[in-house]
Design an enzyme around this catalytic site. Structure first.
Site, PDB file in Angstrom:
ATOM      1  N   GLY A 128       0.824  -1.213   0.000  1.00 36.20           N
ATOM      2  CA  GLY A 128       0.000   0.000   0.000  1.00 36.20           C
ATOM      3  C   GLY A 128       0.851   1.254   0.000  1.00 36.20           C
ATOM      4  O   GLY A 128       0.990   1.914   1.028  1.00 36.20           O
ATOM      5  N   THR A 159      -1.336  -3.927  -6.523  1.00 40.86           N
ATOM      6  CA  THR A 159      -1.287  -5.212  -7.210  1.00 40.86           C
ATOM      7  C   THR A 159      -1.719  -6.325  -6.265  1.00 40.86           C
ATOM      8  O   THR A 159      -1.232  -6.414  -5.146  1.00 40.86           O
ATOM      9  CB  THR A 159       0.142  -5.478  -7.728  1.00 40.86           C
ATOM     10  OG1 THR A 159       0.499  -4.393  -8.590  1.00 40.86           O
ATOM     11  CG2 THR A 159       0.206  -6.778  -8.523  1.00 40.86           C
ATOM     12  N   GLU A 210      14.238  -3.795  -3.509  1.00 43.05           N
ATOM     13  CA  GLU A 210      13.449  -4.087  -4.698  1.00 43.05           C
ATOM     14  C   GLU A 210      14.326  -3.956  -5.940  1.00 43.05           C
ATOM     15  O   GLU A 210      14.076  -4.573  -6.951  1.00 43.05           O
ATOM     16  CB  GLU A 210      12.265  -3.104  -4.763  1.00 43.05           C
ATOM     17  CG  GLU A 210      11.209  -3.498  -5.781  1.00 43.05           C
ATOM     18  CD  GLU A 210      10.171  -2.397  -6.000  1.00 43.05           C
ATOM     19  OE1 GLU A 210      10.314  -1.309  -5.413  1.00 43.05           O
ATOM     20  OE2 GLU A 210       9.237  -2.637  -6.773  1.00 43.05           O
TER      21      GLU A 210
END
Lengths: 398, 373, 398, 373
Positions: free
Chosen positions: A127, A161, A244
């Site tokens: 989120g 997602t 990431e």
């Protein structure tokens, strides 16, 4: 002769390849050849197989239940899994919130969340983005007000997602309004079944429902779900985003997708000649293959650096930009290769549930949704414009 | 694969850097550039020989360094950063490699030591007029006359041919096949048209008219095309490393210019469009570097298709990057970027030369696709 | 069948073509085929021929000694002159300062300067750019101080094309330091033989001496050489630059240069096949030819607009950008077509004075200097970055 | 050449615009899109017929408008701006043009009036599976059986085949040569697999298995390939005008978005990189427009190589522009640019479809070079 890897790494690759050959489910692998969509069941099944093998969290240390592999081994595992046609595992748990909990969570959080991330029992979503804050993430407005031993969350997230199949969300919320934007943000874990959480689908141009809007209407979140300190969430988010970046080049996936493209080019013909022999098309294929090669070697240089020095620096931004260009290039050439049979639009035929007749060759239906899907590669995870800002500011000091 | 240089390779590059820094600044270089007799600095060439660079690829028993792709990469990239005019590529890469792989024992023992000592330079004639980038001899022929061979033909753009004592020349044999002859550049019937290349280094067009050589001039290669193709790949690899060195310098000069040049009241590096262009230049250099590593790591591979796949693949990729970088760096500079007085211009010249020497991008893309698995 | 032009325009083209066939000097035209450089003598001779014909200033009205042609006729004349291998005429007098004097000069200036611009007796150069003010023209620092009936000029200009062969310079100078930059600039005409004017060559990467630095050391300029009003020079410069935009697309020249490129591609071979039949090269040729075609039609659309509505608007910026890309594209492909014989660098062989032997085919020596020369196309006359700023500000309001 | 529309052409576009504006907003269109029975709005199609658009290319004596390339350009660009789903391209461009040029007198007098009145739609089957963009019939064959012909074969991606009453089908003749047959879509042995194209319009794959037609079904074309190639060029021209209309809308939506969307405290249109991207989009649209003009002005040229040169040249150029514009507009929007709820997505779909229908860029570049002078 492959000079990129040393003999120990080659041996590890052989081991992984043998494992894939034995353990990768044939029915899941078949989907990769025609671009069918993996469903949640496929992902869970493959997750379980890797979990059994101890490879589900290759970068996590062994004491946390991971495999403790080095960055190059992780990369090899990633490549071989894609080459075997396996789906990417849920990154939200394993690569994103997991490491944050390991580094900044308390013991209770570790024992509550990590085992279920590893086992695949709980799916996560992220989120971060909001309607008003895309590239400018720090301007987020979702607010969490402390009320005794809980937070009351109100606001909206978007581009979330897999929110519709997730059990938990890790969420950036604003907990202080009187300070610099970055200093009033906290990192909360939210149970998606909480009252007041509403998930609305966003259908994207590829015809898929993968992203969502998520609304919070007085959602109560126990204070124990705060990770680390209040108002330090921005630091944890930066840590998460830098993690990431590893693997952001998408080399393994692109190599697998490029192989599929090449196979299509060997079947499709222009004027009686296969596209793989057509002078213009094969020049485009070669150009793209070389770009992928440059990406692969550059990625490996970064991995070696990471192995030796720890986390990758902002230089990983150059991998993101070119990595996304390669992904988009493969999808574009795939659409071109398929030709007019990419024009029929039947994204529903990519789902297991579909019972209709195929139109054109079996790889055709995937081509156009795939081209559209890949447009996102240069947008999410920090758009390519943001990446170039990062390079020019942090690497070049401009 | 280890993508960093070994300590030895780094020391090598460092010692080169020091030699060029002390005797080869922009103005001194301009004087060498203006010298039409040698097209380079003989003194610097002597220094290179004394420090073991000229014989980089020669075996240790011949006084050489026994180097390979990685050493070539370290040395040529560094020389390129200083816009070196010395005939390293022609002599130390192409010539020495050919002598090592295709020289007869006599040629090796007679010629190699002179070369390593910097006393005799070499050149390899790869192409003929009108044949573009085809190394197979087509119009250069030999006739047998007693124990001798008589050569006739023309060779185009022989890099380093201006200073070479010996030039390797591929020729069709009278009956069938082809061979390479190591010809004395001063022999009767050899006529040279010397000129500068765009980056200032010397080259010649060569005419051979009834050039008589003994059987001992014939090199030990079964077939000229195969042997010359390998030399071409070494030349490409060295040229790619030169390109990398020139890219880095163009990048750095532009980076500095963006921080110092002011327009509209602020450094032009504050304009987002230029920032992004600069970011792309930075990125392009790194991806190009990866591809030069690839070529350097495979150029000595005895499997010719694997060697060619890496070298031609790298060339096709790096040429593109070189053009983009050169053109964008000029554009970011504006007018000053095209003046002869400014160093950038000379790096751009080298970057441009690299795109058309030893096969252009289309040629190598084609070669790459022809090796495609 | 050519649908772009109506029958009257076609007839005019035939007339021009017949004129070129008869009058264009063969020795000058020969230079175009191999890219030899035109010298001042060539330019003067061709200027004289057009002057006799009354076409030397096609856009000027007849009362000012021009041909009074409409924009489309001017374009046709331009195309045909290039197709005939003729040099571009000195734009500084005819297209730049001439119109400024016509619009803003007094009668004395008109009778003093215009006839000699028309006859070609006097060559002009443009004193705009300075070392510190390239794209930011208004920041210029060269100062002119009024001293009785003259100005005393001090400062420096740079990138001054043909200052070394020019008789006069039109020059932007600062005459007021206490106002907004744009409001303190005046437009002066300076005799290049004045004491204190020093011209120093700048050699460009193509090996040519075409541009210069010009230094002013207490140069006395009669006050009557001020055009229009003091401190209004910026307006005249804007007027001049907007005129410069007409023809900025360079369609005629690019068509002639493209024809030369095509001729080279028919001679050069790769693996026994001419480049004009080589799949990759001919695709590049076709792409470029289509871009040129799009430029030509777009240019014609603008010319029709200009004919109907007067001066072209900022939309001409899109012609400048693509026009420069086409020019650069032609030069780049020419270099590629020539191949290794573009590597020898003998710019001196392009001059009449050269007596050496040619290296490679006769068109080879031109290729590399031409490629370098064309790099400037996206820099001068307002760089392409400045053009995009203009489009986004003035056309798009961003 | 006059690059502005005549008053008549402008009025035509205006009346279309009004029709679509009043009955075809984004939500209404979504309802048509969801209707799997018709794949378009039959009511709007009726309106188009009543206002003379369906017979745009038909001769006046058949109730048509006698239009040409310029009218096609005006009408299809305008319909594309509204993302029209109606089968104008299949029926009014391809079908009517084929009837006019290759229909027998009987076909013209029987069928054309129904078509012009919007009572019977047409489609032209151009391609076969596996033959890519080759319009010459290869696998579709006929056998003569008494006075009849019996057709067998498969046709791929027949645009508008879903609503067509008659479909023109090229087939190889038994002995030598080829012909086109106007086949009743409901005839025995005709089986249709209907589907949506990526922009939502309907199309079918067609199987013909022993389809018996009378001699009167045969059209008056000497050779199927030549006749179909001309129709393909008309289809390309119309498709290019659709692309132009979609480009304009994508440009305008993005331009507006840049002015309203804020990030980092200001409209994103204040960022120079986006300004320059937007400037390029603006420029690309204008250059593409010029090329669409070229195709439209030459599509009716009786000289086939001249027609093809302009049409294929324009297609090769415009496809490139369409891709760049579509991709940049999405990129400038970020995430919202890929959602189905936002109009941009649908213009991008049309821009993408245009790149692969009726020959892709490589195909047309090849055709263009083959007509090269």
């Amino acid at each position: 002769m492959e000079l990129l890897y040393d003999s120990e790494q080659q041996a590890f690759r052989e081991e992984v390849r043998a494992f894939m050959k034995e353990m990768a489910p044939v029915d899941i692998a078949a989907k990769a050849h025609t671009g069918q969509r993996y469903d949640k069941e496929d992902m869970k099944r493959w997750h379980g197989i890797l979990y059994e093998q101890g490879w589900v969290a290759p970068k996590w240390s062994k004491e946390n239940g991971g495999a403790g592999l080095d960055p190059i081994q992780v990369h090899i595992l990633d490549e071989e899994a894609f080459a075997a046609g396996m789906p990417r595992l849920q990154a939200f748990g394993l690569s994103m919130v997991g490491p944050v909990i390991i580094h900044f969570g308390d013991d209770e959080q570790k024992s509550r969340y990590l085992p279920k991330i590893l086992s695949g029992e709980e799916f996560w979503c992220q989120g971060f983005s909001e309607p008003g804050s895309g590239s400018d993430l720090a301007s987020l407005k979702t607010r969490a007000e402390r009320d005794g031993d809980k937070y009351i969350v109100n606001g909206q997230k978007t581009w979330t997602t897999q929110a519709h199949i997730a059990d938990w969300m890790f969420c950036l919320v604003r907990t202080d309004w009187d300070v610099k934007q970055q200093e009033g943000i906290s990192f909360l874990l939210i149970d998606m079944t909480s009252p007041g959480v509403e998930v609305r689908p966003i259908i994207t141009m590829d015809g898929e429902h993968a992203v969502n809007e998520v609304f919070f209407d007085n959602v109560e979140v126990p204070a124990e779900n705060l990770v680390g300190e209040e108002n330090k969430g921005w630091d944890y988010a930066k840590f998460l985003l830098s993690n990431e970046r590893t693997g952001i080049a998408g080399v393994g996936q692109s190599k697998a997708e490029f192989a599929r493209l090449k196979a299509i080019a060997k079947k499709e013909k222009r004027r009686g000649v296969t596209l793989s022999e057509d002078p213009l098309f094969r020049a485009k294929l070669a150009d793209l293959e070389l770009k992928l090669r440059a990406l692969e070697i550059t990625n490996l240089r970064m991995l070696i650096e990471e192995k030796e020095k720890g986390a990758p620096g902002p230089i990983s931004s150059i991998l993101k930009v070119v990595g996304s260009e390669v992904q988009q290039g493969i999808a574009t050439l795939t659409m071109e290769a398929v030709g007019s049979y990419a024009a029929p639009f039947l994204p529903e035929s990519l789902e297991d549930s579909w019972n209709g007749e195929p139109i054109g060759p079996d790889y055709a239906a995937h081509a156009m949704p795939y081209y559209f899907f890949r447009r996102k590669a240069s947008i999410y995870g920090g758009s390519n414009e943001i990446q170039r800002n990062i390079i020019s500011k942090h690497l070049l000091g401009l | 694969m280890d993508f960093t240089f070994t300590e030895e390779q780094s020391l090598m590059a460092d010692s080169l850097r020091k030699a060029y820094e002390s005797d080869y600044d922009f103005d001194k270089r301009r004087a060498f550039l203006d010298d039409t007799a040698t097209f380079h600095s003989p003194a610097m060439w002597q220094t290179l020989a004394e420090n073991g660079f000229v014989g980089l690829l020669a075996p240790e028993e011949a006084g050489g360094f026994d180097g390979g792709g990685a050493e070539i990469m370290a040395v040529t990239a560094e020389m390129s950063r200083h816009l070196a005019l010395e005939p390293f590529l022609a002599t130390s890469v192409m010539g020495v490699r050919l002598l090592v792989t295709a020289g007869t024992d006599a040629q090796k023992s007679n010629i190699l030591p002179q070369v390593v000592a910097g006393e005799a330079n070499l050149a390899v004639a790869l192409y003929e007029p009108g044949q573009r980038y085809d190394v197979a001899p087509q119009t250069t022929t030999t006739k047998v006359d007693g124990d001798d061979f008589v050569l006739n033909g023309t060779k185009a753009v022989v890099v380093g041919g201006d200073s070479a004592r010996w030039i390797a020349i591929g020729a069709k044999l009278e009956d069938v096949g082809s061979a390479i002859f190591l010809v004395d550049a001063g022999a009767d019937g050899v006529s040279k048209k010397p000129y500068r290349l765009v980056d200032g280094r010397g080259a010649v067009d060569l005419e051979l008219s009834g050039v008589r050589v003994g059987a001992d001039a014939r090199m030990a290669a079964d077939d000229a095309e195969t042997a010359l193709a390998e030399i071409e790949d070494w030349a490409v690899t060295a040229s790619l490393a030169e390109t990398l060195g020139a890219m880095e310098m163009a990048r750095d000069l532009t980076h500095e210019y963006l921080q110092t040049r002011e327009q509209f009241g602020r450094p032009i590096g504050k304009f987002q469009v230029l920032q992004h262009n600069m970011a792309d230049v930075f990125s392009d250099v790194e991806f190009a570097r990866s591809m030069v590593f690839w070529a350097a790591s495979e150029v000595a591979n005895p499997d010719a298709p694997t060697r060619r796949r890496a070298v031609s693949g790298a060339k096709a990729f790096v040429d593109n990057a070189a053009r983009n970088i050169a053109e964008r760096c000029v554009q970011m500079h504006g007018g000053v970027g095209v003046t002869d007085e400014y160093a950038l211009t000379h790096y751009v010249k080298r970057l441009t030369l690299g795109q058309i020497l030893f096969g252009d991008r289309d040629e190598h893309l084609l070669r790459y696709t022809n090796t495609n698995a």
